[in-house]
Design a protein around this motif. Structure first.
Motif, short mmCIF file in Angstrom:
data_model
loop_
_atom_site.label_atom_id
_atom_site.label_comp_id
_atom_site.label_asym_id
_atom_site.label_seq_id
_atom_site.Cartn_x
_atom_site.Cartn_y
_atom_site.Cartn_z
N CYS A 1 4.74 26.86 -14.33
CA CYS A 1 3.57 26.05 -14.62
C CYS A 1 2.35 26.74 -14.03
CB CYS A 1 3.72 24.63 -14.04
SG CYS A 1 3.80 24.60 -12.23
N LEU A 2 1.17 26.26 -14.43
CA LEU A 2 -0.05 26.84 -13.89
C LEU A 2 -0.28 26.31 -12.48
CD1 LEU A 2 -0.38 27.31 -17.00
CD2 LEU A 2 -2.84 27.22 -16.59
N HIS A 3 -0.66 27.17 -11.58
CA HIS A 3 -0.94 26.78 -10.20
C HIS A 3 -2.43 26.51 -10.00
CE1 HIS A 3 2.98 28.78 -8.57
NE2 HIS A 3 3.20 27.62 -9.14
N ASP A 4 -3.25 26.84 -10.97
CA ASP A 4 -4.67 26.48 -10.90
C ASP A 4 -4.88 25.19 -11.67
OD1 ASP A 4 -5.56 28.72 -9.42
OD2 ASP A 4 -5.50 29.95 -11.23
N PRO A 5 -5.78 24.32 -11.20
CA PRO A 5 -6.01 23.05 -11.89
C PRO A 5 -6.71 23.26 -13.22
CG PRO A 5 -7.60 23.34 -10.13
CD PRO A 5 -6.61 24.46 -9.99
N ILE A 6 -6.57 22.29 -14.09
CA ILE A 6 -7.00 22.45 -15.48
C ILE A 6 -8.48 22.78 -15.62
CG2 ILE A 6 -7.48 19.99 -15.88
CD1 ILE A 6 -6.07 20.44 -18.67
N LEU B 1 -10.78 27.70 -21.74
CA LEU B 1 -11.13 28.93 -22.45
C LEU B 1 -12.55 28.81 -22.99
CD1 LEU B 1 -7.76 29.55 -24.31
CD2 LEU B 1 -8.70 30.87 -22.42
N PRO B 2 -13.20 29.92 -23.32
CA PRO B 2 -14.59 29.86 -23.78
C PRO B 2 -14.76 28.91 -24.96
CG PRO B 2 -13.98 32.12 -23.33
CD PRO B 2 -12.72 31.32 -23.20
N ASP B 3 -15.74 28.01 -24.84
CA ASP B 3 -16.22 27.17 -25.95
C ASP B 3 -15.25 26.09 -26.40
OD1 ASP B 3 -18.65 28.75 -26.23
OD2 ASP B 3 -17.33 30.29 -27.05
N LEU B 4 -14.07 26.02 -25.82
CA LEU B 4 -13.11 25.01 -26.26
C LEU B 4 -12.34 24.49 -25.04
CD1 LEU B 4 -12.19 23.73 -28.95
CD2 LEU B 4 -10.30 25.34 -28.97
N PRO B 5 -12.94 23.57 -24.28
CA PRO B 5 -12.27 23.05 -23.09
C PRO B 5 -11.08 22.17 -23.46
CG PRO B 5 -14.31 21.84 -23.51
CD PRO B 5 -14.28 23.00 -24.47
N PHE B 6 -10.16 22.04 -22.53
CA PHE B 6 -9.03 21.14 -22.74
C PHE B 6 -9.52 19.70 -22.86
CE2 PHE B 6 -7.12 24.65 -20.27
CZ PHE B 6 -6.07 24.99 -21.11
N PRO B 7 -8.87 18.88 -23.67
CA PRO B 7 -9.21 17.45 -23.70
C PRO B 7 -9.05 16.83 -22.31
CG PRO B 7 -7.78 18.03 -25.54
CD PRO B 7 -7.81 19.23 -24.63
N ASP B 8 -9.83 15.78 -22.04
CA ASP B 8 -9.84 15.25 -20.68
C ASP B 8 -8.64 14.38 -20.34
OD1 ASP B 8 -10.43 12.95 -22.08
OD2 ASP B 8 -12.47 12.71 -21.29
N TRP C 1 -1.43 25.73 -26.56
CA TRP C 1 -2.90 25.69 -26.56
C TRP C 1 -3.48 27.03 -27.01
CZ3 TRP C 1 -6.35 21.99 -26.66
CH2 TRP C 1 -7.69 22.31 -26.45
N LEU C 2 -2.89 28.13 -26.54
CA LEU C 2 -3.38 29.45 -26.94
C LEU C 2 -3.22 29.66 -28.44
CD1 LEU C 2 -2.12 31.72 -24.02
CD2 LEU C 2 -4.46 30.97 -24.47
N GLU C 3 -2.11 29.20 -29.00
CA GLU C 3 -1.92 29.35 -30.44
C GLU C 3 -2.96 28.55 -31.20
OE1 GLU C 3 1.72 29.60 -33.63
OE2 GLU C 3 1.99 28.33 -31.86
N SER C 4 -3.22 27.33 -30.75
CA SER C 4 -4.25 26.51 -31.40
C SER C 4 -5.62 27.14 -31.25
CB SER C 4 -4.25 25.10 -30.80
OG SER C 4 -3.01 24.46 -31.00
N TYR C 5 -5.90 27.66 -30.07
CA TYR C 5 -7.19 28.29 -29.79
C TYR C 5 -7.44 29.46 -30.74
CZ TYR C 5 -10.96 30.41 -27.02
OH TYR C 5 -12.16 30.94 -26.60
#
Length: 592
Positions: A211-216, A221-228, A242-246
């Protein structure tokens, strides 16, 4: 100090600096700084990423760069100046003859302590966004008109054949995709290739517990933040999806199942000849610019051990480990004690394996809760957002700190963490775990910048070590493999059905040597690290991450890597350099 007085002092200092620059008075401009002051520049003056340390270095840079930089104008961002503990800080905007940018200033006793100048856009070559967005569909009737989809399909069919990308990006992870998205907005033709089939497969293919150890908030990513409503810590598969969608949403040209086999630079033509294998078919690409975006590391570092051929169990590098389902009731040894080693040990334990961690050298451990409380959470969290610290603002706050100051900041942070978590560390040491906090006690962040390894951000495995659920052997090395396990250099043995080598990766320059040549790799030199002179980060001091996101000694070769925060922020810096070169703009690089 009152707000108005702070703004006045910052504005006056910037006005004095502007006047000295206009007069081409490099020595006079440098005299506005403390003798040990810093100027961190990102392209605006140096056309590279460079930190000038000390007034003499600042004067030398300005003497070389004032003429080609042209007129410079500074304007304070209203309401941003503040004074705390004798340090006045302020944000400002600026322009040069070529570009617009944003900067940050710290004053001590009326003199410059730190200055950041970061290019944001090129005049006349701004992003195709906002008022410059394309019109899209042209209304009206026209025979033979192709739809958006037909245009897209025609372009994709011609790409790599009759249409060559200006920039070829090798690596379809977050670094490559973030850069490609930036280049699209700047109208720079780019193609991303990746040996895996789909964007995000680099994440999907790793072990199930990753899993990611940094918080969301740090990972947008540029210009397309994760939904809240997305979770604070994403799983690997969420990140992969998410990367595939991006890639799809941002219109990125990407070839999956495509492996770069070799690359040669044609100096006369000013372009690369890159041989790739696309779904088994050889293709030759001829980009002007080549970006290696395969991360900050090279190939897996798999140790060659005596007796490996005789071992009757299974062994693999941590990069090949996918999950512990097949090892319930088995005896497993994980060689290593950093992030991957801990995660894999915990995953094997969850699946009912008997697992031993073999710790070869001391490791920095920090609880994820403490990272959020004392470090990254101050910039990337809901509390930070409520305080007005957006993701972009947090990025610039990080960029405003020269690495010399980051060392001091991290030392102070770890003093707090070690006091707060003293009981936790005492329990680890009682279990036999060998702890360190860096050679200068600056903790895991500086280890990341210096060597990209040597630490574990605890998300649960440390408790298993403390309880003895994960057995531990520390301060030993593997001497050789036996048919049924390992012999250690103290003469003891461990039984094993499975050995996982969480032994890290080769340096990033190893990719350059394999893809291009050892000679080019030697010319480029060491990648990553600051030149701190600490373990795995040989000197001399560079002051910036070596060869990352800026010109290398090989024309037309660029490197993009790092975590998601770095991919987001530095992708703009790299994209601007590629755009300037495509447009034929002068880009004289300062080499101090």
């Amino acid at each position: 100090m009152q707000q108005a007085q702070a703004e006045l002092q910052a504005s006056e200092w910037l006005a004095r600096l502007q006047a000295r620059l206009a007069a081409r008075d490099a020595a006079g401009a440098a005299a506005l700084f403390l003798p040990d002051g810093f100027w961190r520049d990102m392209l605006a003056f140096t056309w590279t990423i460079e930190t000038l340390e000390g007034a003499p270095a600042i004067a030398a840079m300005l003497a070389a760069r004032l003429e080609p930089t042209g007129a410079v104008a500074f304007a304070l961002e209203p309401g941003t100046a503040r004074e705390d503990a004798g340090v006045l800080e302020a944000w400002f905007r600026f322009e040069t003859a070529q570009a617009r940018g944003r900067g940050h200033l710290r004053l001590k006793d009326g003199l410059g302590w730190t200055l950041l100048t970061a290019m944001q856009e090129l005049k006349g070559h701004e992003e195709a966004a906002g008022p410059r967005r394309p019109r899209g569909v042209e209304h009206g009737a026209r025979r033979g008109r192709r739809s958006w989809l037909e245009e897209k399909q025609a372009h994709e069919a011609a790409l790599g054949d009759s249409i060559q990308p200006y920039c070829l990006i090798i690596g379809g992870g977050q670094g490559g995709l973030a850069l490609a998205a930036r280049l699209n907005r700047l109208r720079v033709p780019a193609l991303v290739i990746d040996k895996l089939a789909r964007p995000g497969d680099t994440w999907r293919s790793r072990y199930r517990a990753l899993c990611l150890h940094d918080p969301i908030w740090a990972n947008h990513l540029p210009d397309l933040p994760f939904p809240d409503h997305f979770p604070v810590f994403l799983s690997k598969d969420q990140m992969g999806d998410w990367l595939e969608s991006y890639a799809s949403i941002m219109g990125i040209n990407i070839w999956g199942s495509t492996e770069a086999r070799s690359a040669q630079y044609d100096e006369a033509a000013g372009e690369w000849r890159v041989e790739v294998l696309r779904e088994g078919r050889p293709v030759t690409l001829r980009p002007k610019q080549l970006v290696i975006a395969t991360g900050m590391s090279g190939a897996p570092a798999m140790p060659r051990l005596p007796g490996a051929e005789a071992f009757l169990g299974r062994q693999m590098h941590s990069s090949a480990y996918t999950g512990g389902e097949a090892f319930a009731g088995k005896t497993c040894v994980v060689v290593g004690s950093n992030n991957s080693a801990h995660d894999i040990c915990a995953d094997l334990w969850e699946h009912g394996a008997r697992v031993t961690m073999l710790q070869r050298s001391p490791t920095t451990v920090v609880r994820i809760e403490s990272v959020m409380r004392f470090s990254s959470g101050k910039l990337f969290s809901e509390a930070a957002l409520a305080a007005g610290i957006t993701t972009e603002q947090a990025d610039f706050m990080i960029a405003s700190r020269p690495f010399r100051l980051v060392e001091r900041i991290q030392k102070g942070i770890y003093d707090e963490i070690r006091a707060h978590d003293a009981d936790f560390y005492a329990r680890l040491e009682r279990a036999g775990f060998q702890l360190d906090f860096g050679e200068d006690e600056t903790g895991h962040s500086m280890k990341y910048f210096r060597r990209g390894s040597g630490y574990y951000i605890d998300v649960g495995a440390s408790e298993l070590v403390c309880q003895g659920e994960i057995a531990l052997r520390s301060g030993v090395q593997v001497a050789r493999l036996l048919p049924d396990g390992l012999e250690l250099n103290d003469g003891s043995t461990l039984k094993a059905d499975l050995i996982v080598h969480a032994t890290g990766f080769e340096p990033m320059e190893s990719w350059i040597a394999r893809l291009i040549s050892p000679e080019v790799a030697a010319r480029v030199g060491h990648v990553w690290g600051l030149g701190s002179g600490t373990r795995k980060d040989p000197g001399p001091w560079a002051g910036e991450l070596r060869n990352m996101w800026k010109p290398t000694a090989q024309p037309g070769l660029w490197l993009q890597g790092g975590n998601l925060q770095q991919a987001r922020f530095y992708s703009r810096i790299l994209a601007l350099q590629l755009k300037a070169r495509m447009e034929g703009l002068p880009t004289p690089v300062f080499t101090g």
